[in-house]
Design a protein around this motif. Sequence first.
Motif, PDB file in Angstrom:
ATOM      1  N   ILE A  74      -5.366  -8.116  -2.086  1.00 28.48           N
ATOM      2  CA  ILE A  74      -5.283  -7.252  -3.269  1.00 28.48           C
ATOM      3  C   ILE A  74      -6.477  -6.304  -3.346  1.00 28.48           C
ATOM      4  O   ILE A  74      -6.376  -5.211  -3.906  1.00 28.48           O
ATOM      5  N   LEU A  75      -7.579  -6.680  -2.741  1.00 27.78           N
ATOM      6  CA  LEU A  75      -8.742  -5.791  -2.709  1.00 27.78           C
ATOM      7  C   LEU A  75      -8.439  -4.544  -1.894  1.00 27.78           C
ATOM      8  O   LEU A  75      -8.825  -3.430  -2.257  1.00 27.78           O
ATOM      9  N   LEU A  76      -7.724  -4.725  -0.779  1.00 26.26           N
ATOM     10  CA  LEU A  76      -7.307  -3.560   0.008  1.00 26.26           C
ATOM     11  C   LEU A  76      -6.321  -2.705  -0.775  1.00 26.26           C
ATOM     12  O   LEU A  76      -6.461  -1.476  -0.823  1.00 26.26           O
ATOM     13  N   PHE A  77      -5.336  -3.342  -1.400  1.00 30.91           N
ATOM     14  CA  PHE A  77      -4.338  -2.574  -2.138  1.00 30.91           C
ATOM     15  C   PHE A  77      -4.993  -1.743  -3.238  1.00 30.91           C
ATOM     16  O   PHE A  77      -4.667  -0.567  -3.426  1.00 30.91           O
ATOM     17  N   THR A  86      -0.403   6.631  -2.423  1.00 32.90           N
ATOM     18  CA  THR A  86       0.599   6.573  -3.490  1.00 32.90           C
ATOM     19  C   THR A  86       1.830   5.745  -3.139  1.00 32.90           C
ATOM     20  O   THR A  86       2.598   5.388  -4.030  1.00 32.90           O
ATOM     21  N   THR A  87       2.022   5.448  -1.850  1.00 30.92           N
ATOM     22  CA  THR A  87       3.182   4.680  -1.405  1.00 30.92           C
ATOM     23  C   THR A  87       2.706   3.639  -0.400  1.00 30.92           C
ATOM     24  O   THR A  87       2.036   3.982   0.579  1.00 30.92           O
ATOM     25  N   LEU A  88       3.047   2.371  -0.662  1.00 27.90           N
ATOM     26  CA  LEU A  88       2.619   1.292   0.222  1.00 27.90           C
ATOM     27  C   LEU A  88       3.798   0.391   0.544  1.00 27.90           C
ATOM     28  O   LEU A  88       4.487  -0.090  -0.361  1.00 27.90           O
ATOM     29  N   LEU A  89       4.017   0.155   1.816  1.00 27.74           N
ATOM     30  CA  LEU A  89       4.986  -0.823   2.269  1.00 27.74           C
ATOM     31  C   LEU A  89       4.255  -1.925   3.010  1.00 27.74           C
ATOM     32  O   LEU A  89       3.429  -1.648   3.878  1.00 27.74           O
ATOM     33  N   ARG A  90       4.553  -3.174   2.652  1.00 27.12           N
ATOM     34  CA  ARG A  90       3.990  -4.293   3.402  1.00 27.12           C
ATOM     35  C   ARG A  90       4.967  -4.677   4.510  1.00 27.12           C
ATOM     36  O   ARG A  90       6.155  -4.880   4.275  1.00 27.12           O
ATOM     37  N   PHE A  91       4.440  -4.787   5.728  1.00 24.31           N
ATOM     38  CA  PHE A  91       5.195  -5.234   6.890  1.00 24.31           C
ATOM     39  C   PHE A  91       4.531  -6.499   7.401  1.00 24.31           C
ATOM     40  O   PHE A  91       3.398  -6.457   7.891  1.00 24.31           O
ATOM     41  N   GLY A  92       5.218  -7.633   7.228  1.00 27.44           N
ATOM     42  CA  GLY A  92       4.598  -8.894   7.603  1.00 27.44           C
ATOM     43  C   GLY A  92       5.596  -9.875   8.181  1.00 27.44           C
ATOM     44  O   GLY A  92       6.702  -9.512   8.568  1.00 27.44           O
ATOM     45  N   THR A  93       5.191 -11.142   8.229  1.00 24.22           N
ATOM     46  CA  THR A  93       6.063 -12.213   8.688  1.00 24.22           C
ATOM     47  C   THR A  93       6.256 -13.208   7.557  1.00 24.22           C
ATOM     48  O   THR A  93       5.481 -13.259   6.605  1.00 24.22           O
ATOM     49  N   ALA A  94       7.301 -14.016   7.681  1.00 26.56           N
ATOM     50  CA  ALA A  94       7.638 -14.943   6.602  1.00 26.56           C
ATOM     51  C   ALA A  94       8.473 -16.079   7.162  1.00 26.56           C
ATOM     52  O   ALA A  94       8.993 -16.010   8.285  1.00 26.56           O
ATOM     53  N   GLY A  95       8.614 -17.129   6.366  1.00 28.12           N
ATOM     54  CA  GLY A  95       9.528 -18.213   6.687  1.00 28.12           C
ATOM     55  C   GLY A  95      10.828 -18.039   5.923  1.00 28.12           C
ATOM     56  O   GLY A  95      10.824 -17.564   4.783  1.00 28.12           O
ATOM     57  N   ALA A  96      11.926 -18.421   6.531  1.00 27.41           N
ATOM     58  CA  ALA A  96      13.224 -18.314   5.868  1.00 27.41           C
ATOM     59  C   ALA A  96      13.371 -19.416   4.825  1.00 27.41           C
ATOM     60  O   ALA A  96      12.945 -20.549   5.036  1.00 27.41           O
TER      61      ALA A  96
END
Length: 257
Positions: A74-77, A86-96
């Motif tokens: 959140i510090l980066l955001f 003005t526009t941020l998309l997070r691209f990450g990994t996750a568990g189903a």
Amino acid sequence: MTQDRLLPVTRIPRAGLAPYALVVGDPARAAAVAALLDGAEEVSYHREYRVFSGSWKGVPVTVASHGVGAPGAILLFQELADAGVTTLLRFGTAGAMRSGIGDGDLVIAEAAVRDDGVTQQLLPPEYPAVSSPEAVFALQRAARAADAPYHRGLVWTRAAFQPGLIPLTAYDDAGLAAIEMELSALLVTASLRGLVAGGVLVIDGANADELADEGSPFSTGGYNPHRDVVAAGVQRGAVVSLEALRLLAEGHEEYAG
């Protein structure tokens, strides 16, 4: 670059970044995504915060890493917003979290459960963490164009990664699509700051209860994200994310067809 031109935590410049940003957890992944850009240059690298600038199909793009976990992310955001993003998309990994979602598939987040360990200390728990509709539609359109298997749904942002003695059963019947660690902090920050935000996640394994070795509730020995199916999903997801940023930059806001 003089000290007063840098933001205090991430050490990114206060001005000059592209307003369209893709944020990822791993600094190495930030470099890999930046390699897809034209004219990519490293802007800064401090702690886990590695930042690149370049362009994707003529659209200036910022790529930045935020590390593991919402309190640091959140510090980066917040500082990207301070720097004019003005526009941020997070691209990450996750568990189903539900059946029918396979390894390497993409999950496009419509909203997130705020179990992130930081936003609860900033806002009442009733405040929602929701993706911008135009971000959801842009990601969906980009996934379709890339012929990438994808799912839309709710995501559980959870502060703890390793399994513990508390089972992950609270949302068993709630239809959640995936579990990860940072997205709700991004969505809350975006809502508070008037930004466009969303997230797309590559499935790299099952939920945390299924990662523990038999006889040890604290082990994650069963978790292996370093597989070809995941790597292929990450490659697809990087292109989908960048293409979604392009769509957003071009002002396409009606993607739901």
